[in-house]
Motif scaffolding. Structure first.
Motif, PDB file in Angstrom:
ATOM      1  N   HIS A  15       0.672  -1.193   0.040  1.00  7.27           N
ATOM      2  CA  HIS A  15      -0.084   0.097   0.238  1.00  7.27           C
ATOM      3  C   HIS A  15       0.741   1.154  -0.401  1.00  7.27           C
ATOM      4  CE1 HIS A  15      -3.949  -1.717   0.313  1.00  7.27           C
ATOM      5  NE2 HIS A  15      -3.276  -2.789   0.864  1.00  7.27           N
ATOM      6  N   ARG A  16       2.149   0.985   1.002  1.00  2.03           N
ATOM      7  CA  ARG A  16       2.828   2.383   0.664  1.00  2.03           C
ATOM      8  C   ARG A  16       3.138   2.879  -0.689  1.00  2.03           C
ATOM      9  NH1 ARG A  16       4.060   4.706   4.932  1.00  2.03           N
ATOM     10  NH2 ARG A  16       3.660   2.977   6.720  1.00  2.03           N
ATOM     11  N   LYS A  17       3.644   1.656  -1.211  1.00  2.17           N
ATOM     12  CA  LYS A  17       4.579   2.220  -2.614  1.00  2.17           C
ATOM     13  C   LYS A  17       4.032   2.050  -3.575  1.00  2.17           C
ATOM     14  CE  LYS A  17       8.470  -1.495  -1.795  1.00  2.17           C
ATOM     15  NZ  LYS A  17       9.199  -2.805  -2.660  1.00  2.17           N
ATOM     16  N   VAL A  18       2.762   1.949  -3.256  1.00  2.00           N
ATOM     17  CA  VAL A  18       1.426   1.950  -4.575  1.00  2.00           C
ATOM     18  C   VAL A  18       1.075   3.611  -4.111  1.00  2.00           C
ATOM     19  CG1 VAL A  18      -0.830   2.104  -4.967  1.00  2.00           C
ATOM     20  CG2 VAL A  18       0.178   0.008  -4.506  1.00  2.00           C
ATOM     21  N   ALA A  19       0.823   4.221  -3.240  1.00  2.00           N
ATOM     22  CA  ALA A  19       0.568   5.338  -1.983  1.00  2.00           C
ATOM     23  C   ALA A  19       1.939   5.921  -3.331  1.00  2.00           C
ATOM     24  CB  ALA A  19      -0.246   5.214  -0.766  1.00  2.00           C
ATOM     25  N   THR A  20       2.920   6.296  -2.267  1.00  2.00           N
ATOM     26  CA  THR A  20       3.333   6.704  -3.430  1.00  2.00           C
ATOM     27  C   THR A  20       4.327   7.237  -4.996  1.00  2.00           C
ATOM     28  OG1 THR A  20       5.121   6.360  -1.181  1.00  2.00           O
ATOM     29  CG2 THR A  20       6.391   7.562  -2.652  1.00  2.00           C
ATOM     30  N   ARG A  21       3.444   5.827  -5.662  1.00  2.00           N
ATOM     31  CA  ARG A  21       4.316   6.262  -6.328  1.00  2.00           C
ATOM     32  C   ARG A  21       2.748   6.723  -7.475  1.00  2.00           C
ATOM     33  NH1 ARG A  21       6.078   3.228 -11.000  1.00  2.00           N
ATOM     34  NH2 ARG A  21       8.153   3.201  -9.319  1.00  2.00           N
ATOM     35  N   ALA A  22       1.802   7.048  -6.723  1.00  2.00           N
ATOM     36  CA  ALA A  22       0.285   7.307  -6.952  1.00  2.00           C
ATOM     37  C   ALA A  22       0.438   8.629  -6.490  1.00  2.00           C
ATOM     38  CB  ALA A  22      -0.399   6.951  -6.787  1.00  2.00           C
ATOM     39  N   ASP A  23       1.505   8.959  -6.127  1.00  2.00           N
ATOM     40  CA  ASP A  23       1.554  10.662  -5.506  1.00  2.00           C
ATOM     41  C   ASP A  23       0.285  10.989  -4.836  1.00  2.00           C
ATOM     42  OD1 ASP A  23       2.551  12.834  -4.749  1.00  2.00           O
ATOM     43  OD2 ASP A  23       1.985  14.468  -6.727  1.00  2.00           O
ATOM     44  N   VAL A  24      -0.341   9.705  -3.784  1.00  2.00           N
ATOM     45  CA  VAL A  24      -1.870   9.945  -2.634  1.00  2.00           C
ATOM     46  C   VAL A  24      -1.508   9.940  -1.532  1.00  2.00           C
ATOM     47  CG1 VAL A  24      -2.809   9.381  -5.135  1.00  2.00           C
ATOM     48  CG2 VAL A  24      -2.472   7.726  -3.475  1.00  2.00           C
ATOM     49  N   PRO A  25      -2.164  10.023  -0.679  1.00  2.00           N
ATOM     50  CA  PRO A  25      -2.158   9.545   1.150  1.00  2.00           C
ATOM     51  C   PRO A  25      -2.171   8.272   0.509  1.00  2.00           C
ATOM     52  CG  PRO A  25      -3.241  11.803   0.697  1.00  2.00           C
ATOM     53  CD  PRO A  25      -3.187  10.860  -1.108  1.00  2.00           C
ATOM     54  N   LEU A  26      -1.703   7.688   2.040  1.00  2.00           N
ATOM     55  CA  LEU A  26      -1.598   6.178   1.897  1.00  2.00           C
ATOM     56  C   LEU A  26      -3.055   6.087   2.028  1.00  2.00           C
ATOM     57  CD1 LEU A  26      -0.075   3.755   2.285  1.00  2.00           C
ATOM     58  CD2 LEU A  26       0.514   4.308   4.708  1.00  2.00           C
ATOM     59  N   GLY A  27      -3.314   6.684   3.451  1.00  2.00           N
ATOM     60  CA  GLY A  27      -4.749   5.979   3.022  1.00  2.00           C
ATOM     61  C   GLY A  27      -6.099   6.003   2.038  1.00  2.00           C
ATOM     62  N   SER A  28      -5.677   6.140   1.145  1.00  2.00           N
ATOM     63  CA  SER A  28      -6.888   6.625  -0.072  1.00  2.00           C
ATOM     64  C   SER A  28      -6.481   4.949  -0.778  1.00  2.00           C
ATOM     65  CB  SER A  28      -6.164   7.511  -1.033  1.00  2.00           C
ATOM     66  OG  SER A  28      -6.361   8.612  -0.711  1.00  2.00           O
ATOM     67  N   THR A  29      -5.603   4.228  -0.718  1.00  2.00           N
ATOM     68  CA  THR A  29      -5.228   2.745  -1.044  1.00  2.00           C
ATOM     69  C   THR A  29      -6.146   2.588  -0.055  1.00  2.00           C
ATOM     70  OG1 THR A  29      -3.535   2.340   0.186  1.00  2.00           O
ATOM     71  CG2 THR A  29      -3.517   3.202  -1.839  1.00  2.00           C
ATOM     72  N   THR A  30      -6.804   2.529   1.144  1.00  2.00           N
ATOM     73  CA  THR A  30      -7.869   1.731   2.132  1.00  2.00           C
ATOM     74  C   THR A  30      -8.875   1.834   1.823  1.00  2.00           C
ATOM     75  OG1 THR A  30      -7.293   2.721   4.110  1.00  2.00           O
ATOM     76  CG2 THR A  30      -5.877   0.772   3.451  1.00  2.00           C
ATOM     77  N   TYR A  31      -9.188   3.119   1.269  1.00  2.00           N
ATOM     78  CA  TYR A  31     -10.593   4.158   0.973  1.00  2.00           C
ATOM     79  C   TYR A  31     -10.874   3.433  -0.389  1.00  2.00           C
ATOM     80  CZ  TYR A  31     -13.868   7.294  -0.008  1.00  2.00           C
ATOM     81  OH  TYR A  31     -15.239   7.654  -0.017  1.00  2.00           O
ATOM     82  N   HIS A  32     -10.296   3.275  -1.719  1.00  2.00           N
ATOM     83  CA  HIS A  32     -10.521   2.901  -2.516  1.00  2.00           C
ATOM     84  C   HIS A  32     -11.164   1.195  -2.477  1.00  2.00           C
ATOM     85  CE1 HIS A  32     -10.575   6.471  -3.840  1.00  2.00           C
ATOM     86  NE2 HIS A  32     -10.193   7.124  -3.931  1.00  2.00           N
ATOM     87  N   PHE A  33     -10.237   0.418  -1.901  1.00  2.00           N
ATOM     88  CA  PHE A  33      -9.537  -0.966  -2.339  1.00  2.00           C
ATOM     89  C   PHE A  33     -10.139  -1.485  -0.836  1.00  2.00           C
ATOM     90  CE2 PHE A  33      -7.504   1.282  -5.414  1.00  2.00           C
ATOM     91  CZ  PHE A  33      -7.890   0.933  -6.323  1.00  2.00           C
ATOM     92  N   THR A  34     -10.933  -2.689  -0.588  1.00  2.00           N
ATOM     93  CA  THR A  34     -10.895  -3.158   0.959  1.00  2.00           C
ATOM     94  C   THR A  34      -9.583  -3.984   0.980  1.00  2.00           C
ATOM     95  OG1 THR A  34     -11.259  -4.917  -0.750  1.00  2.00           O
ATOM     96  CG2 THR A  34     -13.049  -3.805  -0.271  1.00  2.00           C
ATOM     97  N   GLY A  35      -8.243  -4.077   0.606  1.00  2.00           N
ATOM     98  CA  GLY A  35      -7.132  -4.042   0.934  1.00  2.00           C
ATOM     99  C   GLY A  35      -6.247  -4.965  -0.669  1.00  2.00           C
ATOM    100  N   MET A  36      -5.043  -4.853  -0.267  1.00  2.00           N
ATOM    101  CA  MET A  36      -4.363  -5.943  -1.239  1.00  2.00           C
ATOM    102  C   MET A  36      -4.868  -6.667  -2.139  1.00  2.00           C
ATOM    103  SD  MET A  36      -1.832  -4.825  -2.319  1.00  2.00           S
ATOM    104  CE  MET A  36      -0.217  -3.259  -1.669  1.00  2.00           C
ATOM    105  N   ASP A  37      -5.404  -7.759  -2.079  1.00  2.00           N
ATOM    106  CA  ASP A  37      -6.015  -8.337  -3.430  1.00  2.00           C
ATOM    107  C   ASP A  37      -6.741  -7.682  -3.672  1.00  2.00           C
ATOM    108  OD1 ASP A  37      -6.102 -11.369  -3.561  1.00  2.00           O
ATOM    109  OD2 ASP A  37      -8.467 -10.849  -3.223  1.00  2.00           O
ATOM    110  N   ASP A  38      -8.215  -6.743  -3.314  1.00  2.00           N
ATOM    111  CA  ASP A  38      -8.542  -6.274  -4.501  1.00  2.00           C
ATOM    112  C   ASP A  38      -8.161  -5.328  -5.181  1.00  2.00           C
ATOM    113  OD1 ASP A  38     -11.427  -5.592  -5.138  1.00  2.00           O
ATOM    114  OD2 ASP A  38     -11.289  -3.350  -3.300  1.00  2.00           O
ATOM    115  N   LEU A  39      -7.300  -4.758  -5.067  1.00  2.00           N
ATOM    116  CA  LEU A  39      -6.672  -3.381  -5.661  1.00  2.00           C
ATOM    117  C   LEU A  39      -5.348  -4.141  -6.824  1.00  2.00           C
ATOM    118  CD1 LEU A  39      -4.703  -0.683  -6.040  1.00  2.00           C
ATOM    119  CD2 LEU A  39      -3.403  -1.365  -4.320  1.00  2.00           C
ATOM    120  N   LEU A  40      -4.891  -5.903  -6.417  1.00  2.00           N
ATOM    121  CA  LEU A  40      -4.403  -6.345  -7.281  1.00  2.00           C
ATOM    122  C   LEU A  40      -4.997  -6.801  -8.361  1.00  2.00           C
ATOM    123  CD1 LEU A  40      -1.886  -7.970  -5.674  1.00  2.00           C
ATOM    124  CD2 LEU A  40      -1.742  -5.849  -7.044  1.00  2.00           C
TER     125      LEU A  40
END
Length: 180
Positions: A32-57
């Motif tokens: 989540h941290r690497k994705v957020a950094t790469r996307a230039d978004v706050p870390l919490g955005s990855t868990t706001y938009h996706f229920t977890g890493m599996d959902d994101l993948l």
């Protein structure tokens, strides 16, 4: 490029960043941290938009599969005759194998996940069904299935071979599979 929390493209940037990271580091290197950094978004955005890493993948790989199906559509959609369809398949194999290395890596990462996890098998199964439906516009279902496997195999072999085979060999393979 950080923007406010109402950024309508944030989710798309997260998916794009996840795919970039998978292509560079493999699924195991994604967090989540690497994705957020790469996307230039706050870390919490990855868990706001996706229920977890599996959902994101899963959603990132769904986006990737949509991209590849669009490439199939671009090539096969313009064919009107059987011979044009054979030529389109030949062009498609060369476009995929000579295209971005990123796509080849992403496909292999997805296949590896699908070999281990049923939810990814269903994703790859749907991708294959969509690809075959496009092929079935020009070929019977059995031939479409064989062509789909040929496309996958020749794309991989051409991309990884030290001296990829030429277009004439690809066309002969397509002709053999599609011969009446």
């Amino acid at each position: 490029m950080a923007t406010g929390h109402t950024d309508p493209r944030r989710r798309e940037r997260i998916l794009a960043a996840a795919l970039e990271l998978i292509a560079e580091e493999g699924v195991a290197g994604v967090s989540h941290r690497k994705v957020a950094t790469r996307a230039d978004v706050p870390l919490g955005s990855t868990t706001y938009h996706f229920t977890g890493m599996d959902d994101l993948l899963r959603q990132a790989f769904t986006r990737f599969a949509d991209h590849i199906v669009a490439v199939f559509e671009r090539y096969l959609g313009r064919a009107e005759t059987h011979d044009q369809a054979r030529e389109a398949v030949t062009d498609l194999i060369h476009a995929l194998s000579e295209g971005p290395r990123r796509d080849l890596v992403l496909a292999q990462e997805l296949y590896t996940l699908a070999a281990r996890h049923p939810e990814y098998r269903s994703l790859t199964g749907e991708w294959m069904r969509r690809s075959r439906r496009l092929l079935e516009r020009h070929f019977d279902p059995e031939t479409a299935r064989q062509l789909d496997a040929l496309i996958e195999g020749l794309t991989l072999h051409r991309a990884l071979d030290d001296v990829p085979h030429d277009r004439a060999l690809t066309r002969r393979a397509v002709d053999r599979v599609t011969a009446g």
